[in-house]
Design an enzyme around this catalytic site. Structure first.
Site, PDB file in Angstrom:
ATOM      1  N   LYS A  66       0.912  -1.201  -0.042  1.00 35.80           N
ATOM      2  CA  LYS A  66      -0.095   0.089   0.047  1.00 35.80           C
ATOM      3  C   LYS A  66       0.771   1.329  -0.072  1.00 35.80           C
ATOM      4  O   LYS A  66       0.499   2.322  -0.676  1.00 35.80           O
ATOM      5  CB  LYS A  66      -0.970   0.071   1.148  1.00 35.80           C
ATOM      6  CG  LYS A  66      -2.122  -0.964   1.108  1.00 35.80           C
ATOM      7  CD  LYS A  66      -3.011  -0.917   2.116  1.00 35.80           C
ATOM      8  CE  LYS A  66      -3.966  -2.175   2.049  1.00 35.80           C
ATOM      9  NZ  LYS A  66      -4.947  -1.975   3.304  1.00 35.80           N
ATOM     10  N   ASP A 102     -10.279   2.071   2.413  1.00 34.65           N
ATOM     11  CA  ASP A 102     -10.228   1.439   3.774  1.00 34.65           C
ATOM     12  C   ASP A 102     -10.922   2.168   4.993  1.00 34.65           C
ATOM     13  O   ASP A 102     -11.991   1.477   5.357  1.00 34.65           O
ATOM     14  CB  ASP A 102      -8.773   1.283   4.372  1.00 34.65           C
ATOM     15  CG  ASP A 102      -8.107   0.319   3.539  1.00 34.65           C
ATOM     16  OD1 ASP A 102      -8.779  -0.751   2.879  1.00 34.65           O
ATOM     17  OD2 ASP A 102      -6.696   0.182   3.354  1.00 34.65           O
TER      18      ASP A 102
END
Ligand code: ATR
Length: 279
Positions: A66, A102
């Site tokens: 990420k 997220d």
């Protein structure tokens, strides 16, 4: 030819994202193919280039890429810039656009699927790594009364609180050590540490779960996670794992790519059944 998407990770074999996106595509009538792709730990940028050359339209990114994805992007959404991490990529005219869904997934799971409000609540966020950083801005946007970040290394929690101070609005935003939680109570306690991966339980003082408290673990597994087991024994009224967050962050990515928001309840129920059957 169907539009091509994938999820990059290492490991990636057990990813649930291909099944989730296949269900979303079927439900919305979108013509797309979504695969799991293993990238070498030091080969993420090359994997992206290859995928774009293949005609890939977009990708999800999971552990451990990420932060690499964040560095690779030509453009970032505000929430990805704040998170310092990217889990959703779009390839547009040779340019790589990054977003982070997220935090939105976490908030939607708590608010919609679990039916809990965040506004006015005292929230405790455990952990100060990438997972925690990714959800702070979306949590603060819900106007909690307080957001307390607690971490094994307290300096990292303090730094995170300082980094997001400009978004706190009316919320009390602080960071510190687990021991500082003594004599405090919270309406929602979210575990964003990776402690359960090593089987460790967190040194949480007794009494932090307020009556009616929701304990939420961003991790999920076949059985109860170590954090949720601890929360239950310490009296948390409601416990939830991160399976709903997984489905909701995927729905947010799908909406971004395809302009259609899929329905998530049925997909989440099927995943839950499959996960229980494994146990
Ligand atoms: P992630 O991207 O999953 O957040 P990370 O950036 O490595 O991964 O962060 C892991 C988090 O879990 C950190 O907050 C870490 O605490 P430290 O900052 O003190 O390292 C926390 N963590 C990992 N193992 C832990 C354990 N056994 N007990 C308590 N906290 C733990």
């Amino acid at each position: 030819m169907s539009d091509l998407y994938c999820v990059f990770g290492n490991p990636i074999a057990h990813s649930k994202s291909p099944a989730i996106h296949a269900a979303f595509a079927q439900q919305t009538g979108e013509d797309l193919r979504y695969e799991a792709r293993l990238a070498a730990v030091d080969g993420f940028f090359a994997a992206i280039s290859d995928f774009v050359a293949e005609g890939g339209c977009g990708a999800n990114v999971t552990v451990p890429f990420k932060e690499d994805a964040y560095r690779r992007c030509d453009r970032l959404s505000d929430r990805a810039a704040r998170a310092g991490a990217v889990n959703t990529l779009q390839f547009i005219n040779g340019s790589v656009h990054g977003d982070n869904t997220d935090g939105a997934g976490l908030v939607r799971d708590i608010r919609v699927n679990l039916g809990r409000r965040l506004a006015g609540q005292r929230i405790l966020l455990l952990g100060a790594g990438g997972a925690s950083r990714g959800v702070i801005a979306p949590l603060l946007a819900e106007n909690p009364a307080a957001l307390v970040i607690a971490n094994r290394s307290p300096d990292k929690a303090q730094q995170l609180a300082a980094a997001f101070a400009d978004l706190a609005a009316g919320a009390v935003l602080t960071g510190g050590a687990f021991a500082e939680l003594r004599d405090q109570q919270f309406d929602i306690v979210i575990n964003a540490t990776s402690a359960s991966l090593s089987g460790d339980s967190l040194p949480l003082p007794a009494g932090i779960f307020a009556p009616g408290c929701l304990a939420y673990d961003m991790m999920y597994g076949k059985g109860e996670t170590p954090f949720l087991a601890l929360a239950r024994t310490q009296g948390a009224a409601h416990c939830a794992d991160g399976l709903g967050m997984l489905v909701e962050q995927a729905a947010e990515a799908f909406s971004l790519w395809r302009g259609k928001r899929p329905e998530t309840a049925g997909v989440l129920a099927s995943l839950r059944t499959a996960l229980s059957a494994q146990g």
